[in-house]
Motif scaffolding. Sequence first.
Motif, PDB file in Angstrom:
ATOM      1  N   GLU A  48       0.832  -1.208   0.000  1.00 19.08           N
ATOM      2  CA  GLU A  48       0.000   0.000   0.000  1.00 19.08           C
ATOM      3  C   GLU A  48       0.866   1.257   0.000  1.00 19.08           C
ATOM      4  N   TYR A  49       1.921   1.250   0.814  1.00 23.20           N
ATOM      5  CA  TYR A  49       2.806   2.410   0.846  1.00 23.20           C
ATOM      6  C   TYR A  49       3.558   2.548  -0.473  1.00 23.20           C
ATOM      7  N   GLN A  50       4.050   1.449  -0.994  1.00 21.77           N
ATOM      8  CA  GLN A  50       4.784   1.493  -2.255  1.00 21.77           C
ATOM      9  C   GLN A  50       3.908   2.074  -3.373  1.00 21.77           C
ATOM     10  N   GLN A  51       2.617   1.788  -3.326  1.00 18.88           N
ATOM     11  CA  GLN A  51       1.690   2.291  -4.348  1.00 18.88           C
ATOM     12  C   GLN A  51       1.530   3.817  -4.271  1.00 18.88           C
ATOM     13  N   ILE A  52       1.495   4.391  -3.070  1.00 14.70           N
ATOM     14  CA  ILE A  52       1.270   5.835  -2.947  1.00 14.70           C
ATOM     15  C   ILE A  52       2.559   6.652  -2.971  1.00 14.70           C
ATOM     16  N   HIS A  53       3.696   6.013  -2.787  1.00 12.53           N
ATOM     17  CA  HIS A  53       4.972   6.729  -2.727  1.00 12.53           C
ATOM     18  C   HIS A  53       5.239   7.518  -4.008  1.00 12.53           C
ATOM     19  N   LYS A  54       4.691   7.074  -5.125  1.00 11.87           N
ATOM     20  CA  LYS A  54       4.896   7.765  -6.403  1.00 11.87           C
ATOM     21  C   LYS A  54       4.402   9.214  -6.326  1.00 11.87           C
ATOM     22  N   HIS A  55       3.342   9.472  -5.552  1.00 12.06           N
ATOM     23  CA  HIS A  55       2.828  10.833  -5.411  1.00 12.06           C
ATOM     24  C   HIS A  55       3.806  11.709  -4.624  1.00 12.06           C
ATOM     25  N   ARG A  56       4.463  11.117  -3.641  1.00 13.10           N
ATOM     26  CA  ARG A  56       5.475  11.838  -2.865  1.00 13.10           C
ATOM     27  C   ARG A  56       6.628  12.246  -3.777  1.00 13.10           C
ATOM     28  N   GLU A  57       7.102  11.309  -4.586  1.00 10.04           N
ATOM     29  CA  GLU A  57       8.196  11.591  -5.511  1.00 10.04           C
ATOM     30  C   GLU A  57       7.790  12.614  -6.566  1.00 10.04           C
ATOM     31  N   ALA A  58       6.553  12.527  -7.044  1.00 14.12           N
ATOM     32  CA  ALA A  58       6.067  13.454  -8.071  1.00 14.12           C
ATOM     33  C   ALA A  58       5.974  14.885  -7.542  1.00 14.12           C
ATOM     34  N   GLY A  59       5.707  15.019  -6.249  1.00 19.88           N
ATOM     35  CA  GLY A  59       5.467  16.335  -5.684  1.00 19.88           C
ATOM     36  C   GLY A  59       6.636  17.029  -5.036  1.00 19.88           C
ATOM     37  N   LEU A  60       7.609  16.276  -4.530  1.00 21.86           N
ATOM     38  CA  LEU A  60       8.695  16.899  -3.772  1.00 21.86           C
ATOM     39  C   LEU A  60       9.880  17.300  -4.634  1.00 21.86           C
ATOM     40  N   GLU A  61      10.269  18.542  -4.492  1.00 27.15           N
ATOM     41  CA  GLU A  61      11.506  19.026  -5.112  1.00 27.15           C
ATOM     42  C   GLU A  61      12.687  18.607  -4.247  1.00 27.15           C
ATOM     43  N   ARG A  62      12.526  18.789  -2.931  1.00 28.79           N
ATOM     44  CA  ARG A  62      13.555  18.374  -1.973  1.00 28.79           C
ATOM     45  C   ARG A  62      12.888  18.176  -0.623  1.00 28.79           C
ATOM     46  N   THR A  63      13.581  17.450   0.228  1.00 27.33           N
ATOM     47  CA  THR A  63      13.051  17.183   1.557  1.00 27.33           C
ATOM     48  C   THR A  63      14.194  16.869   2.514  1.00 27.33           C
ATOM     49  N   VAL A  64      13.947  17.090   3.789  1.00 22.77           N
ATOM     50  CA  VAL A  64      14.849  16.664   4.851  1.00 22.77           C
ATOM     51  C   VAL A  64      13.979  15.918   5.853  1.00 22.77           C
ATOM     52  N   LEU A  65      14.432  14.760   6.264  1.00 19.42           N
ATOM     53  CA  LEU A  65      13.719  13.936   7.240  1.00 19.42           C
ATOM     54  C   LEU A  65      14.684  13.670   8.388  1.00 19.42           C
ATOM     55  N   ILE A  66      14.350  14.186   9.573  1.00 12.17           N
ATOM     56  CA  ILE A  66      15.242  14.069  10.724  1.00 12.17           C
ATOM     57  C   ILE A  66      14.552  13.248  11.811  1.00 12.17           C
ATOM     58  N   ALA A  67      15.182  12.161  12.221  1.00 13.01           N
ATOM     59  CA  ALA A  67      14.664  11.326  13.308  1.00 13.01           C
ATOM     60  C   ALA A  67      15.057  11.955  14.633  1.00 13.01           C
ATOM     61  N   CYS A  68      14.070  12.190  15.493  1.00  7.54           N
ATOM     62  CA  CYS A  68      14.299  12.840  16.786  1.00  7.54           C
ATOM     63  C   CYS A  68      13.824  11.925  17.912  1.00  7.54           C
ATOM     64  N   ALA A  69      14.707  11.667  18.858  1.00  8.87           N
ATOM     65  CA  ALA A  69      14.364  10.847  20.016  1.00  8.87           C
ATOM     66  C   ALA A  69      14.132  11.756  21.221  1.00  8.87           C
ATOM     67  N   PRO A  70      13.276  11.324  22.141  1.00  7.54           N
ATOM     68  CA  PRO A  70      13.061  12.132  23.348  1.00  7.54           C
ATOM     69  C   PRO A  70      14.371  12.323  24.110  1.00  7.54           C
ATOM     70  N   ALA A  71      14.544  13.523  24.640  1.00  7.09           N
ATOM     71  CA  ALA A  71      15.731  13.839  25.435  1.00  7.09           C
ATOM     72  C   ALA A  71      15.379  14.949  26.414  1.00  7.09           C
ATOM     73  N   PRO A  72      16.007  14.953  27.574  1.00  6.42           N
ATOM     74  CA  PRO A  72      15.745  16.055  28.519  1.00  6.42           C
ATOM     75  C   PRO A  72      16.260  17.364  27.941  1.00  6.42           C
ATOM     76  N   LEU A  73      15.563  18.433  28.237  1.00  7.81           N
ATOM     77  CA  LEU A  73      16.013  19.745  27.775  1.00  7.81           C
ATOM     78  C   LEU A  73      17.237  20.162  28.574  1.00  7.81           C
ATOM     79  N   LEU A  74      18.126  20.854  27.929  1.00  7.12           N
ATOM     80  CA  LEU A  74      19.306  21.346  28.605  1.00  7.12           C
ATOM     81  C   LEU A  74      18.918  22.560  29.436  1.00  7.12           C
TER      82      LEU A  74
END
Length: 133
Positions: A103-129
Amino acid sequence: MNKISPDPDKFAKLIKEHSGPIVMLNLLKFKAKAQGEEGTGAEAYGRYGSRVVKMIEAVGGKVLWAGRPESVLIGDSSDEWDAVALVQYPSPKALFEMGLTPEYQQIHKHREAGLERTVLIACAPAPLLNPTE
């Protein structure tokens, strides 16, 4: 232009090193015209987004926040984005496995068709400094 899909080696490392909840920071810049589809890049991404939200929820995740940046206060014009989203997943593995579904593979084509560029950053919980302590 950066890649639209995550690096498999970086994904494998994230899964190995982090098993708990993760928030993905999505920075999105749309193409003026969708590639290979009708409409704008934002419209193509919208076709992806309307379906992927259901998939995210099905794996136990949720969209925490999505919006349009108003102004870059620190940075330059290369730092401008059309949309930003924070999406929480129960684990990196849940995100990875969702991306492997037909299902995801089928819709991913729309993501590729629409995005010029992207950044995806994985963020884990951490205490604030707190510099005053």
